[in-house]
Design an enzyme around this catalytic site. Structure first.
Site, short mmCIF file in Angstrom:
data_model
loop_
_atom_site.label_atom_id
_atom_site.label_comp_id
_atom_site.label_asym_id
_atom_site.label_seq_id
_atom_site.Cartn_x
_atom_site.Cartn_y
_atom_site.Cartn_z
N THR A 67 29.57 41.02 33.98
CA THR A 67 28.34 41.15 34.75
C THR A 67 28.64 40.81 36.21
O THR A 67 29.80 40.83 36.62
CB THR A 67 27.22 40.25 34.17
OG1 THR A 67 25.99 40.52 34.84
CG2 THR A 67 27.56 38.78 34.29
N ASN A 68 27.64 40.51 37.01
CA ASN A 68 27.86 40.14 38.41
C ASN A 68 26.78 39.17 38.85
O ASN A 68 25.90 38.81 38.07
CB ASN A 68 27.92 41.40 39.29
CG ASN A 68 26.64 42.20 39.22
OD1 ASN A 68 25.58 41.75 39.69
ND2 ASN A 68 26.71 43.38 38.62
N LEU A 69 26.84 38.77 40.11
CA LEU A 69 25.96 37.71 40.61
C LEU A 69 24.64 38.20 41.17
O LEU A 69 23.85 37.40 41.70
CB LEU A 69 26.70 36.90 41.69
CG LEU A 69 27.95 36.15 41.23
CD1 LEU A 69 28.64 35.48 42.43
CD2 LEU A 69 27.60 35.12 40.17
#
Length: 289
Positions: free
Chosen positions: A51-53
């Protein structure tokens, strides 16, 4: 978020990625506005994933800005703790494939598409059915590219006016303009990722055929209104140019916005609220990290 507008000029906003909407004299007419927001989650095993931030705040702000102008919004959102706008038609997704399918299901007849969602660029070839156990040896995970949602929408023959988003860590102007040209979209919004992720404010630059249009740092709600306003203005100008051209020379395909294709009720004047009294929502799956 991805967002589309149906029936009338409309918008779609993927939760972290796109939105579609229509307008009339700087207001939005009754429509469906799908939006996508937040990052996707690509499962590696039952408890781990890629995933990512991204927080999804910008995508939700875009949806709110469109609804404030009378758009009927569909918000396609990845995993997030943000409460969806009460008036939005909300579609909860997890993976990039889920988001792609949701966009395909809602994009038809949309006028605007905002690709705001932070969709994963890669996903594991296959997710493990059981939790991977730790060992002293290294582990390799094979990845494959995910579907390019914005490119798909931009290629539609009678698709919506597309607004792309580019979060870069360096050389923002070059990467953003290259992406805009490569995707064949009329407008892209770019920013330095280290100046925006997780924050309540943002500063962006909008790029189109006329060059760069900086939007100074401000709350994301205000930045979202500037983005939506620019899209409405640019789409309107393109529509007037197309209307003035000979019939056989009028542009069609990606980025088109032709108000004449939408017919609003005779009583519609100015901004209106969503025509959905109780928008359906899809619940987050159980066990999501």
């Amino acid at each position: 978020h991805e967002s589309f507008i149906r029936g009338y000029p409309k918008a779609f906003v993927p939760a972290i990625g796109s939105c579609l909407f229509g307008h009339n004299d700087d207001t939005l007419r009754p429509c469906d506005y799908p939006s996508k927001t937040r990052p996707t989650f690509e499962a590696i095993d039952p408890v781990r994933g890629i995933t990512n931030l991204s927080s999804g705040k910008m995508g939700y702000a875009i949806a709110e800005a469109a609804m404030a102008l009378g758009a009927d919004v569909t918000l396609v959102s990845g995993p997030t703790a943000i409460a969806p706008p009460a008036a939005a038609h909300f579609v909860y997704v997890t993976s990039a494939a889920d988001m792609f399918n949701a966009v395909k299901a809602h994009v038809e007849d949309s006028d605007f598409f905002f690709g705001v969602a932070a969709v994963a660029d890669y996903t594991p070839l296959a997710a493990e059915s059981r939790k991977l156990k730790k060992s002293a040896e290294g582990k390799e995970i094979r990845l494959r590219p995910t579907e390019d949602i914005l490119a798909y929408v931009a290629r539609l023959e009678h698709g919506p006016f597309c607004v792309g988003f580019a979060a870069e860590s360096e050389d923002v102007a070059r990467y953003a303009q290259e992406k805009r040209v490569r995707k064949k979209i009329p407008m892209i919004v770019a920013n330095l990722v280290q100046h925006a992720v997780g924050r309540d404010d943002n500063e962006v630059t909008i790029y189109d055929d006329d060059g760069a249009h900086p939007v100074p740092r401000a709350p994301k709600s205000k930045v979202a209104r500037a983005i939506v306003s620019h899209a409405l203005d640019l789409a309107g100008r393109r529509a007037k140019t197309a209307a003035a051209a000979p019939l056989n020379a009028r542009p069609i395909g990606p980025g088109r916005y032709t108000p004449s294709n939408r017919t609003a009720p005779a009583s519609s004047t100015g901004p209106v609220s969503s025509h959905r009294s109780s928008p359906p929502r899809s619940a987050p799956p159980e066990g999501l990290p």
